[in-house]
Design a protein around this motif. Structure first.
Motif, PDB file in Angstrom:
ATOM      1  N   ARG C 199       0.832  -1.197   0.000  1.00  0.00           N
ATOM      2  CA  ARG C 199       0.000   0.000   0.000  1.00  0.00           C
ATOM      3  C   ARG C 199       0.870   1.252   0.000  1.00  0.00           C
ATOM      4  O   ARG C 199       0.670   2.188  -0.780  1.00  0.00           O
ATOM      5  N   VAL C 200       1.869   1.241   0.870  1.00  0.00           N
ATOM      6  CA  VAL C 200       2.753   2.394   0.991  1.00  0.00           C
ATOM      7  C   VAL C 200       3.538   2.602  -0.303  1.00  0.00           C
ATOM      8  O   VAL C 200       3.677   3.718  -0.792  1.00  0.00           O
ATOM      9  N   ARG C 201       4.005   1.505  -0.881  1.00  0.00           N
ATOM     10  CA  ARG C 201       4.767   1.608  -2.131  1.00  0.00           C
ATOM     11  C   ARG C 201       3.917   2.224  -3.223  1.00  0.00           C
ATOM     12  O   ARG C 201       4.408   3.058  -4.007  1.00  0.00           O
ATOM     13  N   SER C 202       2.660   1.841  -3.280  1.00  0.00           N
ATOM     14  CA  SER C 202       1.802   2.369  -4.340  1.00  0.00           C
ATOM     15  C   SER C 202       1.578   3.864  -4.161  1.00  0.00           C
ATOM     16  O   SER C 202       1.176   4.557  -5.085  1.00  0.00           O
ATOM     17  N   ASN C 203       1.849   4.369  -2.947  1.00  0.00           N
ATOM     18  CA  ASN C 203       1.768   5.817  -2.711  1.00  0.00           C
ATOM     19  C   ASN C 203       3.112   6.508  -2.925  1.00  0.00           C
ATOM     20  O   ASN C 203       3.290   7.640  -2.498  1.00  0.00           O
ATOM     21  N   ALA C 204       4.072   5.797  -3.512  1.00  0.00           N
ATOM     22  CA  ALA C 204       5.416   6.348  -3.713  1.00  0.00           C
ATOM     23  C   ALA C 204       6.041   6.740  -2.386  1.00  0.00           C
ATOM     24  O   ALA C 204       6.810   7.695  -2.298  1.00  0.00           O
ATOM     25  N   ASP C 205       5.691   5.986  -1.363  1.00  0.00           N
ATOM     26  CA  ASP C 205       6.182   6.309  -0.017  1.00  0.00           C
ATOM     27  C   ASP C 205       6.927   5.095   0.561  1.00  0.00           C
ATOM     28  O   ASP C 205       7.098   4.079  -0.127  1.00  0.00           O
ATOM     29  N   LYS C 304       8.477  10.411  -4.236  1.00  0.00           N
ATOM     30  CA  LYS C 304       7.836  11.729  -4.140  1.00  0.00           C
ATOM     31  C   LYS C 304       8.861  12.854  -4.239  1.00  0.00           C
ATOM     32  O   LYS C 304       9.951  12.745  -3.673  1.00  0.00           O
TER      33      LYS C 304
ATOM     34  N   ASN D 255       6.066   7.059   8.007  1.00  0.00           N
ATOM     35  CA  ASN D 255       6.333   7.037   6.574  1.00  0.00           C
ATOM     36  C   ASN D 255       7.510   7.928   6.195  1.00  0.00           C
ATOM     37  O   ASN D 255       7.733   8.977   6.818  1.00  0.00           O
ATOM     38  N   SER D 257       7.865   9.890   3.687  1.00  0.00           N
ATOM     39  CA  SER D 257       7.495  11.228   3.208  1.00  0.00           C
ATOM     40  C   SER D 257       7.305  12.200   4.367  1.00  0.00           C
ATOM     41  O   SER D 257       7.539  13.394   4.227  1.00  0.00           O
TER      42      SER D 257
END
Lengths: 359, 359, 359, 359
Positions: C199-205, C304, D255, D257
């Motif tokens: 999930r986090v990866r898909s947020n570029a995080d 990001k 996270n 970010s």
């Protein structure tokens, strides 16, 4: 800590004579120091064997490969690591060296310490080959010291009873530029020394001698009190060189009145009229050249049959060392002594604290 | 790290000649070791001055007070700390020593290193008095080594040109029990040495000499390769003793055939027929006595006027050292050398790893 | 001393992410210890990337080559040296990393410390790649500890807010055998954690978490007082792992009455009823499992855009980190934490002195 | 090495709670540093007990006596040695502590490690009293750091569940000047904390908490890579403080970010917009305040009866700790944490090498 040296730098030497590689890691070196690889190779070549009559004829190419710590010709702050790959790796049966120790070698003490697990081939970790990585580290420190005006040079003081004492001025700068294959200041005496080595070799014997080393340009105030003094630091590393059995600083006179170095002023700078203390008082440099002399024992590897014991059977026996060996390692040890001195001094200089002067 | 020594133990020596106290801390000592305070005091008395004709007449009572580490006569596992309070504390003006350094002393190098903030009184931290705490630590280590059969003894080898070499067998156990006030094996030569010291003193001069030390009963296999070898460890601490300028191990012969110590079997135990290597090969003990010799420089404090410089004015001047001083510190340095050796060997033994033997 | 660790062993780690090789030297290891290369390789593979969905897809083959210290499958007493050659060596222009530092990375601090001479490629000496040689040393120590019944195991305690606390008994032996690719004791929670990472990866995080480590079978009495305690020794090496920002031992209760671990006797052996102290009192083991937990920060490399500055021009700018990176390094850090613990404990055990018991 | 700390300085702490004296030696300090004895005494008083309702009522006068290293108010280059003589020396029978160990104390582990030879009185070398010499060394380092603009301050973050988090700005300079008796930034919360301590005491119980420490004014570039990083150095010494069980740097966000600290330029200087990393990246300072938080366990000495075992008879028994004890040592530990941080940072700064900048 066995093969590790240094307070401000950490030198770690690894390898066995016939293992995959010998090498060193050198941690704590500041970033931004230039590395002259050609000069380093020339320095390493000074300890290489196989190029003349008075040395062994084995061929070893001591070309170091740097694995880390240098980028674009400068140290990068990360630890330096360099290796010399062994071409002559372990093969065959060296267990005889474990069973029948060679007199004068570390075969027996290694057997006791490591219980038979040691790498006996070629002397293993106790081989003179391990001075090659010492020279990598020392050759670099020597370069870096030269940049701040500190020069280190050594020469052969004597081979057995053939002594160089031809009006040698220990404070002279010449000594720090002795770099020849057979580093003796007087060519005629150098020849006599080489003749002495040849004579000993023809008797299936070997010979020892002494090396004199000078460190010039070193400022006053370097060294720490007691166990961190210049003598202690040099002694610890110098005795890490195989075959070194003696070390003395300066040149002592019997009486205080003749031994004390009186002070004078020369061009506004404090100097001593003599330098019997070898540039060190209370463990700390006084601005005069640091001078010391080491004794190198005769190579233990000789062709003559020698009495030994068979550790397995408990019987007295005779051993005859095979192969070709240097009848005298004194000349080859000269750059090694310089390397050791360079590492010790570099370590001390790096840890030296700037002192404010009392007003 | 200046006044700190050891890998497995950590010895830290503190104090200045005329400060509140001198002392030492000794960390890493196992619990449960007995401490014989009487034996320690006797050992300390051996380096005390003021008891005879050939030494200074100042009175120092070197009675250590233990602040920690010992409970009910045994070490308790906590670091040991001991102090000797100075009765002769700093007073008056010692700034002259900062301005006009005594030749042969650390006055000048201390001035450069510490910028005028050093305690110049009596040599400060560079005083020979600092060997007293070294002897506290060393005297204890000596006791603990004796319990495992390792004995350390030293004697005067020569005072100037007066040499003891009367058929001395370096392997003999006698040497480890030399504890007299003037520790020379032959009483007649001892007398000659004392006469030589008296002669030199009457000339307002001083004299140096050599001390020989033997460590017997040490098992084979002690010491680490390279910079952790027995020679390196002893050298580092021995050069921390003020006035030591030379050190050599064993007794080197010029040729390999005569220098190599051949092996034999005696009562089932491996021995060497000679002991030229001083009991050490490759930095590791071979079971024979460890033997070394140190050179002690002549006391720099002499009554004769000597040339020095005034660091403030930059002028050449003359200095005459006041007070009474030992014309020869060699005899008093004998227990100090034993102490240094004991500390080095104890540190090595503590760090020694038990090796399983290959089957 | 930067990249060097240990009192009784000396571990020295070298290399840069894109240099010729990364590696380590390990000095002070006794001779005669067997080395299981297959087990070591399996251990190293646990930290290797590129094999699954929640890790980076770069390929690195972490196969160590031993240059010294091992003969016929046993340590030989000489220092161990091992290298991993880099296939992905430095090329191209990494100066942008020097000019525009990535937030959360060591780019800026390296630039200040090394003045622009640092190897910026891939993070240089600060790269997570340097944990590979740490795992070589630690993997070996782990083997040697297992031979004396000491086992070290770690597992993922939480990824962000997804926590494993499903009735976990910290004293249980299972924890020391966790070796799976995603080392969590409960498969269902492991799956939730992997979903969270995706999930986090898909947020570029990226995301951080905690790792729990246990050392079982360790006898009572290991560790030294004060700065040589088990906590100090583990802490020093654990904080040498990039991305570790927190460490706690045991599990503290607020009040003394609930926090104190009461003693009992079980089968004749002293135990504690609870283990809130994490097996350590006064820095010394009490015979219960040593337990600690480390916090791993979220990978700083995220896709990001982030605000940074251009150090050359002094302008505020935006940086977007290129390449593929682990969105979460917690699982890969598990064996690294085990390796660090193994090295610390091995060093302590080697230096442990056998005490005689008072009668 | 147990009670010894430092690479460039060597701190050695000695003493037992009820021995003759506790103290420290501190080697490697440059000459010429001024020593403010009044400021030092004030600092030491901050950890002294016996002055209020929420602490023990025993009286200890922690007045250090300097035996060496200071002349005329300045360091003289020789090692510093200071002692605090114990008025409450060992007497009576403390063997019960050896036989029936107190839960949560080091009684049992000391018994195992030192075999019954340990000084059990008052906890011996494991007593919290040993933090007094740590504060001598740390108080001095703190003074010397202040002279170059580096300030260290700590405050109570929470006592049990009573937390101070009232809009605290970790970058604010106020935190480095917290020096009150009960060092909490908000007086109302301080009062609540003291009420909580009183409540716990009335239950014959104790309570733990957390301390937050900030180091401001520290330049970027301090610290060494890997095991010589700021975190490693602080961790090693902080875990040497009895009762510390946790340590974390900065304040981690889940996270990347939100956790990464983005760069900006303020008045020409590089800063980060946030300081989640606690001023440290890759082990090296980035110029922002260094921030860390330690967990202090509840005092193990409580009046409630607790289960223990009789090590002599092997029977389970009950122990009730006598005497008066701090129900909470968190406030008194605040200056100790500052002292530890000061020593670590001073050691790092002294060893920091000036780097030339690439052109």
């Amino acid at each position: 800590m066995s093969s590790t040296y240094g307070e401000n730098i950490k030198l770690s030497i690894f390898g066995q004579s016939h293992g995959g590689a010998i090498g060193m890691t050198l941690d704590g070196i500041p970033a931004g120091l230039p590395v002259d690889m050609d000069a380093l190779q020339k320095f390493l070549n000074r300890r290489s064997p196989g190029k003349n009559d008075w040395s062994t004829t084995r061929k070893e190419a001591d070309v170091p490969e740097f694995l880390s710590g240098i980028v674009d010709g400068y140290t990068c702050g990360a630890p330096l690591a360099a290796v010399i790959y062994n071409k002559n790796t372990r093969s065959g049966d060296y267990d005889e060296l474990k069973d029948i120790p060679r007199p004068g070698h570390a075969d027996y003490t290694a057997q006791i310490k490591y219980g038979g697990f040691q790498d006996a081939a070629g002397g293993g970790h106790f081989s003179g080959r391990l001075t090659a990585p010492l020279c990598i580290a020392g050759g670099l420190c020597k370069q870096w010291l030269e940049q701040v005006g500190i020069r280190i040079g050594a020469h052969v003081h004597n081979i057995g009873a053939v002594i160089y004492d031809d009006g040698f001025d220990p404070c002279a700068p010449e000594i720090t530029s002795v770099g020849a294959e057979f580093p003796v200041l007087n060519p005629m005496i150098a020849e006599k020394m080489q003749q002495e080595i040849s004579r000993v070799r023809s008797n299936a014997d070997s010979i020892g001698g002494e090396i004199e080393c000078a460190i010039t340009g070193i400022p006053a105030g370097i060294g720490e009190p007691m166990f961190g003094g210049v003598e202690s630091k040099i002694a610890q590393i110098v005795y890490g060189i195989p075959a070194i059995k003696g070390l003395e600083f300066g040149e002592m006179r019997l009486n205080g009145s003749t031994n004390n170095d009186c002070y004078t002023i020369e061009n506004g700078a404090v100097k001593t009229l003599t330098n019997h203390c070898g540039g060190i008082l209370g463990g700390i440099t006084n601005g005069m050249p640091v001078l010391f002399r080491v004794s190198v024992k005769p190579t233990p590897s000789i062709c003559k049959p020698q009495q030994s014991v068979n550790l397995k059977t408990g019987e007295i026996t005779t051993i005859q060392v095979k192969g070709r060996h240097d009848p005298c390692i004194v000349p080859r040890a000269v750059p090694v002594v310089e390397a050791a001195a360079a590492i010790a001094i570099y370590d001390l200089i790096l840890g030296n604290t700037q002192t404010t002067r009392r007003k």
